[in-house]
Structure formats: C-alpha cells, structure tokens
Design a protein around this motif. Structure first.
Motif, short mmCIF file in Angstrom:
data_model
loop_
_atom_site.label_atom_id
_atom_site.label_comp_id
_atom_site.label_asym_id
_atom_site.label_seq_id
_atom_site.Cartn_x
_atom_site.Cartn_y
_atom_site.Cartn_z
N PHE A 167 0.86 -1.19 0.00
CA PHE A 167 0.00 0.00 0.00
C PHE A 167 0.90 1.24 0.00
N LYS A 168 0.60 2.20 -0.88
CA LYS A 168 1.37 3.44 -0.94
C LYS A 168 0.42 4.64 -0.98
N GLN A 169 0.49 5.46 0.05
CA GLN A 169 -0.33 6.69 0.14
C GLN A 169 -1.82 6.37 0.01
N THR A 170 -2.22 5.27 0.61
CA THR A 170 -3.62 4.84 0.59
C THR A 170 -4.31 5.39 1.83
N ASP A 171 -5.58 5.72 1.72
CA ASP A 171 -6.30 6.26 2.87
C ASP A 171 -6.40 5.20 3.98
N CYS A 172 -6.81 3.99 3.62
CA CYS A 172 -6.90 2.87 4.56
C CYS A 172 -6.07 1.71 4.03
N GLY A 173 -5.68 0.82 4.95
CA GLY A 173 -5.04 -0.42 4.54
C GLY A 173 -6.06 -1.53 4.46
N PHE A 174 -6.14 -2.34 5.53
CA PHE A 174 -7.16 -3.39 5.60
C PHE A 174 -8.37 -2.81 6.34
N ARG A 175 -9.49 -2.78 5.66
CA ARG A 175 -10.67 -2.07 6.17
C ARG A 175 -11.86 -3.02 6.28
N ILE A 209 -10.96 -14.84 8.59
CA ILE A 209 -10.21 -13.98 7.68
C ILE A 209 -8.73 -14.03 8.06
N ARG A 210 -7.86 -14.26 7.09
CA ARG A 210 -6.42 -14.24 7.32
C ARG A 210 -5.80 -13.12 6.49
N VAL A 211 -4.97 -12.32 7.15
CA VAL A 211 -4.30 -11.20 6.48
C VAL A 211 -2.81 -11.31 6.81
N HIS A 212 -1.97 -11.40 5.79
CA HIS A 212 -0.55 -11.70 6.02
C HIS A 212 0.35 -10.91 5.08
N ASN A 213 1.43 -10.41 5.63
CA ASN A 213 2.49 -9.74 4.86
C ASN A 213 1.97 -8.52 4.09
N LEU A 214 1.60 -7.50 4.84
CA LEU A 214 1.22 -6.21 4.27
C LEU A 214 2.35 -5.21 4.50
N GLN A 215 2.71 -4.47 3.45
CA GLN A 215 3.71 -3.40 3.56
C GLN A 215 3.01 -2.08 3.23
N MET A 216 3.04 -1.14 4.19
CA MET A 216 2.31 0.13 4.01
C MET A 216 3.24 1.31 4.16
N GLU A 217 3.07 2.27 3.26
CA GLU A 217 3.82 3.53 3.34
C GLU A 217 2.85 4.69 3.20
N ASP A 218 2.87 5.58 4.21
CA ASP A 218 2.00 6.76 4.22
C ASP A 218 0.52 6.39 4.11
N VAL A 219 0.13 5.39 4.88
CA VAL A 219 -1.28 4.98 4.96
C VAL A 219 -1.87 5.59 6.22
N ARG A 220 -2.95 6.35 6.08
CA ARG A 220 -3.51 7.08 7.22
C ARG A 220 -4.11 6.15 8.28
N PHE A 221 -4.83 5.14 7.83
CA PHE A 221 -5.51 4.22 8.75
C PHE A 221 -5.15 2.78 8.36
N PRO A 222 -4.06 2.23 8.87
CA PRO A 222 -3.69 0.86 8.48
C PRO A 222 -4.80 -0.15 8.76
N PHE A 223 -5.51 0.02 9.91
CA PHE A 223 -6.60 -0.88 10.26
C PHE A 223 -7.81 -0.04 10.65
N SER A 224 -8.79 0.01 9.80
CA SER A 224 -10.03 0.75 10.05
C SER A 224 -11.18 -0.24 9.99
N TRP A 225 -11.67 -0.64 11.17
CA TRP A 225 -12.77 -1.61 11.26
C TRP A 225 -13.90 -0.94 12.03
N ILE A 226 -14.92 -0.50 11.34
CA ILE A 226 -16.00 0.26 11.96
C ILE A 226 -17.31 -0.46 11.69
#
Length: 205
Positions: free
Chosen positions: A65-73, A87-104
């Motif tokens: 993820f690069k300059q993404t508003d959210c990562g895994f949402r 749900i399985r989530v593995h090996n995420l690389q984020m740069e300049d992501v505002r909300f890496p984990f947004s679960w609402i």
C-alpha cells in the motif's frame, strides 16, 4: 492477483448483499484470495459495508500500500446484520497509509438508513431492496481474524494525521477472536479499540 490499483473509493472490496434483501438471498461471499497487488490512492482492501449475506474464508496476503487512505478495512452498519469470519491477512507493507486498520461496525448510520419516497407507487423489487432487517438479526458478527507480519511507516512527505488502530465493534455484538502478530506501525496516534472480546496482540509495536 497481480493488480495495481488507484481509485477514489475502496480499491478492492468484497460485499454480499444489503440489509433484508441480502439476508433473503442469503448467499455468502467465501473462499476468496487476494494477493500480490499494489494499492495506491483509494480506501484500501475492504470487507463491506454490504455484508448481510455474510463473508467468510478470505485470505489477503503480500500486498503493498502506498499513500492509501486505509489499509485493511472492515465496515458495516448496525442495520445490516450478517457476519464476517475466518479472515487471514498476512504480509502487508504500508507507506504513508492514514488508517492501516479501520474496522468500523456502525459506519455512517445516516448513509445506511433507507427512506423511500412517500405517496408514490413503487415497484415490488424496490420494496424488497428497502426492507429492514428484524431487530433480533441486526448487527454484524465479526470473529476469527488473524493479522500477521505487517509493517506501516511514514515518510517525511506525509502531512495528514495517521492513526494506528481504529477498531470499533458494536456493544451488542462485540468482535471476537482477533489476533495481531508481528505488527510494526508508525503513526501519529494510537487511535481506539472498542468492543472486542479475546483480543490478542503478539509482538506488536
């Protein structure tokens, strides 16, 4: 797999039907794999908000993820019902992501409320789509999510405020069985974690 995506909404999104109509059709989205993708502008990889038919057995891995508003949402509404599980989530690389984990789990209640025009004769399929979920079946069950091996960093160019966690379950149906393993996040704020049972954080910085 192997997609490079930039957009103005959810970059990749899984849904399964809306409100009473989604429960009537009752067809879950399941056995889905998302991998080896680059996510640029947009709202990330999302489950929801239309999850009334249920989502299960999803594997998301090896994503940049690069300059993404959210990562895994994850997003739903109290009105939706349904479930999100295994749900399985593995090996995420984020740069300049505002909300890496947004679960609402009660995302934008006003947006999700349906109001049909009064005094007009409407087609039958409108009535089905606009039907309300019975109170006893409202709220989305979210359970058994494993997130592992995630790195999120900020560059000097990042100007918007970032938040490591924004996890908001429902009081009546808390999220259950959530595990974070080997996660390293750099953010301006910790954020918030509400209404989760059996939350485990193992080697999280």
């Amino acid at each position: 797999e192997k997609c490079r995506i930039s957009c103005n909404d959810d970059d990749i999104v899984i849904k399964s039907g809306r409100d009473a109509d989604g429960q009537r059709v009752n067809r879950p989205s399941e056995k889905i794999e998302i991998w080896d993708c680059e996510i640029l502008s947009g709202a990330g990889i999302t489950l929801g908000s239309e999850v009334s038919g249920g989502i299960r057995d999803v594997y998301i891995h090896d994503i940049v993820f690069k300059q993404t508003d959210c990562g895994f949402r994850i997003k739903s509404s109290w009105l939706r019902g349904g479930f999100i599980e295994d749900i399985r989530v593995h090996n995420l690389q984020m740069e300049d992501v505002r909300f890496p984990f947004s679960w609402i789990l009660d995302w934008h209640p006003a947006y999700n409320e349906i109001h049909l025009p009064k005094g007009k004769k409407l087609p039958g399929y409108w009535q089905k789509i606009a039907g309300r979920v019975p109170i006893r079946r409202r709220g989305t069950y979210v359970r058994r999510i494993l997130v592992s091996d995630v790195k999120a960093g900020l560059s000097k160019n990042q100007k918007q405020v970032s938040r490591a966690f924004d996890l908001q379950g429902c009081k009546a149906k808390p999220m259950e069985g959530i595990v974070f393993q080997r996660v390293k996040l750099v953010a301006d704020e910790f954020g918030r974690i509400e209404n989760i049972k059996n939350l485990r954080m193992e080697t999280v910085q």
